[in-house]
Design a protein around this motif. Structure first.
Motif, PDB file in Angstrom:
ATOM      1  N   ILE A 120       0.827  -1.207   0.000  1.00  0.00           N
ATOM      2  CA  ILE A 120       0.000   0.000   0.000  1.00  0.00           C
ATOM      3  C   ILE A 120       0.863   1.260   0.000  1.00  0.00           C
ATOM      4  O   ILE A 120       0.645   2.191  -0.788  1.00  0.00           O
ATOM      5  N   ILE A 121       1.862   1.304   0.875  1.00  0.00           N
ATOM      6  CA  ILE A 121       2.620   2.551   1.044  1.00  0.00           C
ATOM      7  C   ILE A 121       3.635   2.793  -0.065  1.00  0.00           C
ATOM      8  O   ILE A 121       4.125   3.914  -0.221  1.00  0.00           O
ATOM      9  N   ARG A 122       3.957   1.772  -0.881  1.00  0.00           N
ATOM     10  CA  ARG A 122       4.952   1.987  -1.940  1.00  0.00           C
ATOM     11  C   ARG A 122       4.342   2.561  -3.207  1.00  0.00           C
ATOM     12  O   ARG A 122       5.054   2.999  -4.109  1.00  0.00           O
ATOM     13  N   THR A 123       3.023   2.591  -3.305  1.00  0.00           N
ATOM     14  CA  THR A 123       2.383   2.934  -4.581  1.00  0.00           C
ATOM     15  C   THR A 123       2.630   4.371  -5.017  1.00  0.00           C
ATOM     16  O   THR A 123       2.874   4.628  -6.201  1.00  0.00           O
ATOM     17  N   LYS A 227       7.112   8.447   6.623  1.00  0.00           N
ATOM     18  CA  LYS A 227       6.355   9.532   5.998  1.00  0.00           C
ATOM     19  C   LYS A 227       5.133   8.987   5.276  1.00  0.00           C
ATOM     20  O   LYS A 227       4.033   9.553   5.369  1.00  0.00           O
ATOM     21  N   LYS A 228       5.308   7.878   4.564  1.00  0.00           N
ATOM     22  CA  LYS A 228       4.186   7.296   3.818  1.00  0.00           C
ATOM     23  C   LYS A 228       3.116   6.747   4.750  1.00  0.00           C
ATOM     24  O   LYS A 228       1.917   6.856   4.463  1.00  0.00           O
ATOM     25  N   CYS A 229       3.544   6.146   5.866  1.00  0.00           N
ATOM     26  CA  CYS A 229       2.561   5.675   6.849  1.00  0.00           C
ATOM     27  C   CYS A 229       1.749   6.844   7.407  1.00  0.00           C
ATOM     28  O   CYS A 229       0.524   6.757   7.551  1.00  0.00           O
ATOM     29  N   LYS A 230       2.430   7.936   7.662  1.00  0.00           N
ATOM     30  CA  LYS A 230       1.756   9.113   8.193  1.00  0.00           C
ATOM     31  C   LYS A 230       0.769   9.680   7.182  1.00  0.00           C
ATOM     32  O   LYS A 230      -0.371  10.030   7.528  1.00  0.00           O
ATOM     33  N   GLU A 231       1.199   9.780   5.924  1.00  0.00           N
ATOM     34  CA  GLU A 231       0.328  10.319   4.882  1.00  0.00           C
ATOM     35  C   GLU A 231      -0.937   9.479   4.703  1.00  0.00           C
ATOM     36  O   GLU A 231      -2.016  10.013   4.437  1.00  0.00           O
ATOM     37  N   LYS A 232      -0.796   8.179   4.852  1.00  0.00           N
ATOM     38  CA  LYS A 232      -1.931   7.279   4.655  1.00  0.00           C
ATOM     39  C   LYS A 232      -2.627   6.914   5.965  1.00  0.00           C
ATOM     40  O   LYS A 232      -3.505   6.046   5.984  1.00  0.00           O
ATOM     41  N   GLN A 233      -2.199   7.580   7.044  1.00  0.00           N
ATOM     42  CA  GLN A 233      -2.795   7.379   8.367  1.00  0.00           C
ATOM     43  C   GLN A 233      -2.754   5.907   8.784  1.00  0.00           C
ATOM     44  O   GLN A 233      -3.717   5.349   9.307  1.00  0.00           O
ATOM     45  N   ILE A 234      -1.592   5.311   8.548  1.00  0.00           N
ATOM     46  CA  ILE A 234      -1.356   3.920   8.938  1.00  0.00           C
ATOM     47  C   ILE A 234      -0.380   3.922  10.115  1.00  0.00           C
ATOM     48  O   ILE A 234       0.752   4.403   9.980  1.00  0.00           O
ATOM     49  N   ILE A 236       2.589   3.029  12.406  1.00  0.00           N
ATOM     50  CA  ILE A 236       3.816   2.359  11.960  1.00  0.00           C
ATOM     51  C   ILE A 236       3.922   0.936  12.497  1.00  0.00           C
ATOM     52  O   ILE A 236       4.530   0.069  11.859  1.00  0.00           O
ATOM     53  N   GLU A 237       3.303   0.666  13.654  1.00  0.00           N
ATOM     54  CA  GLU A 237       3.344  -0.686  14.179  1.00  0.00           C
ATOM     55  C   GLU A 237       2.482  -1.641  13.363  1.00  0.00           C
ATOM     56  O   GLU A 237       2.572  -2.868  13.507  1.00  0.00           O
ATOM     57  N   THR A 238       1.639  -1.089  12.482  1.00  0.00           N
ATOM     58  CA  THR A 238       0.875  -1.917  11.554  1.00  0.00           C
ATOM     59  C   THR A 238       1.775  -2.417  10.423  1.00  0.00           C
ATOM     60  O   THR A 238       1.542  -3.487   9.855  1.00  0.00           O
ATOM     61  N   LEU A 239       2.812  -1.649  10.114  1.00  0.00           N
ATOM     62  CA  LEU A 239       3.772  -2.046   9.085  1.00  0.00           C
ATOM     63  C   LEU A 239       4.905  -2.881   9.670  1.00  0.00           C
ATOM     64  O   LEU A 239       5.188  -3.978   9.189  1.00  0.00           O
ATOM     65  N   VAL A 240       5.568  -2.358  10.693  1.00  0.00           N
ATOM     66  CA  VAL A 240       6.700  -3.066  11.311  1.00  0.00           C
ATOM     67  C   VAL A 240       6.155  -3.954  12.423  1.00  0.00           C
ATOM     68  O   VAL A 240       5.743  -3.471  13.477  1.00  0.00           O
ATOM     69  N   LYS A 241       6.171  -5.250  12.185  1.00  0.00           N
ATOM     70  CA  LYS A 241       5.538  -6.184  13.113  1.00  0.00           C
ATOM     71  C   LYS A 241       6.517  -6.790  14.121  1.00  0.00           C
ATOM     72  O   LYS A 241       6.132  -7.151  15.226  1.00  0.00           O
TER      73      LYS A 241
END
Length: 280
Positions: A120-123, A227-234, A236-241
């Protein structure tokens, strides 16, 4: 299309790189031409050429052989300075071979990223997220059909390319997701840029940077995942597990968690674990 998508992808690295990923400019994508396996792209293109030549023989069109060789030589010459930038991941969690090859001999760390969130965040930066293709030949690759059509002057091609340039753009893009079958056990994925074309980049990662590594000086790009997580309101702990401490490292879980909290990443402190690999 992947039939069995992984839940997590793991990036094995050292503690210096971990600091850069978490608190620096983000995930580093290196130039494929400056990596240890830089011949992979060339090898994949050679395999495609051999597959097209084989198709000519099967179809009793040996008269097309000179055209095949001419077109491939022209494309290689035209694109000889064109590159991609990439970073590697694996499906393997806490794997001894990965620790040895990429995790600083077991003294480093492994970062587990959620596969779906990473896609999602790389798009927005026009990055691909590809599973690596392993093969001894390219006989059954769909690009063989399209290149064969180009040789015959048939447009649109089997897979709806209107121009030769588009077909070979895809050749170079696919080449960056190829590895020799001897590496099949690594189950690798790559986040990578589209190939440059006539010196133009098509990603949105900003300026190239020169970095010094223990083995060489490299050109690289950085993917600012925070930055991308912030922009997409995700979160960061949802990405880095998970952040996994290598089996040979003397770094304590408590110490790494404290370091994360002191540097503003409290939300990741709970994901720190120690490797259970038997690597010693």
């Amino acid at each position: 299309m992947l039939e069995n998508k992984p839940e997590l992808l793991f990036h094995y690295t050292n503690f210096v790189a971990l600091e850069g990923i978490l608190f620096g400019e983000g995930i580093r994508l290196c130039c494929a031409n400056e990596m240890n396996d830089k011949l992979e792209i060339k090898h994949f293109i050679q395999m495609l050429e051999m597959a097209v030549l084989k198709r000519c023989e099967i179809e009793s069109r040996k008269d097309l052989v000179p055209e095949v060789k001419t077109i491939f030589n022209e494309e290689r010459d035209e694109r000889k300075n064109e590159v991609v930038y990439l970073v590697s991941f694996t499906e393997w969690e806490d794997d001894a071979a990965q620790w040895e090859r990429y995790g600083n001999g077991g003294y480093g760390v492994s970062i587990a990223f959620d596969y779906n969130v990473l896609k999602i965040i790389r798009t927005d930066d026009f990055l691909m997220c590809n599973q690596i293709y392993y093969g001894k030949n390219a006989d059954n690759h769909q690009l063989v059909d399209d290149i064969y059509d180009v040789i015959k002057g048939k447009f649109p091609t089997t897979h709806d390319f209107d121009k030769r340039e588009g077909v070979f753009d895809n050749v170079w893009a696919c080449a960056a997701s190829y590895k020799n079958p001897s590496f099949m056990s690594e189950r690798e994925y790559r986040v990578l840029t589209l190939p440059t074309w006539k010196g133009k980049r098509f990603d949105k990662l900003g300026e190239l940077q020169t970095v010094t590594t223990p083995s060489q000086i490299k050109k690289c790009l950085y993917f600012d995942w925070k930055k991308k997580c912030k922009e997409k309101q995700i979160p960061i702990e949802t990405l880095v597990k998970r952040i996994v401490i290598g089996p040979k490292s003397t770094q304590s879980i408590k110490g790494l968690r404290k370091w994360l909290r002191e540097n503003g990443l409290e939300e990741l402190s709970g994901c720190v674990v120690k490797s259970e690999s038997s690597l010693r």
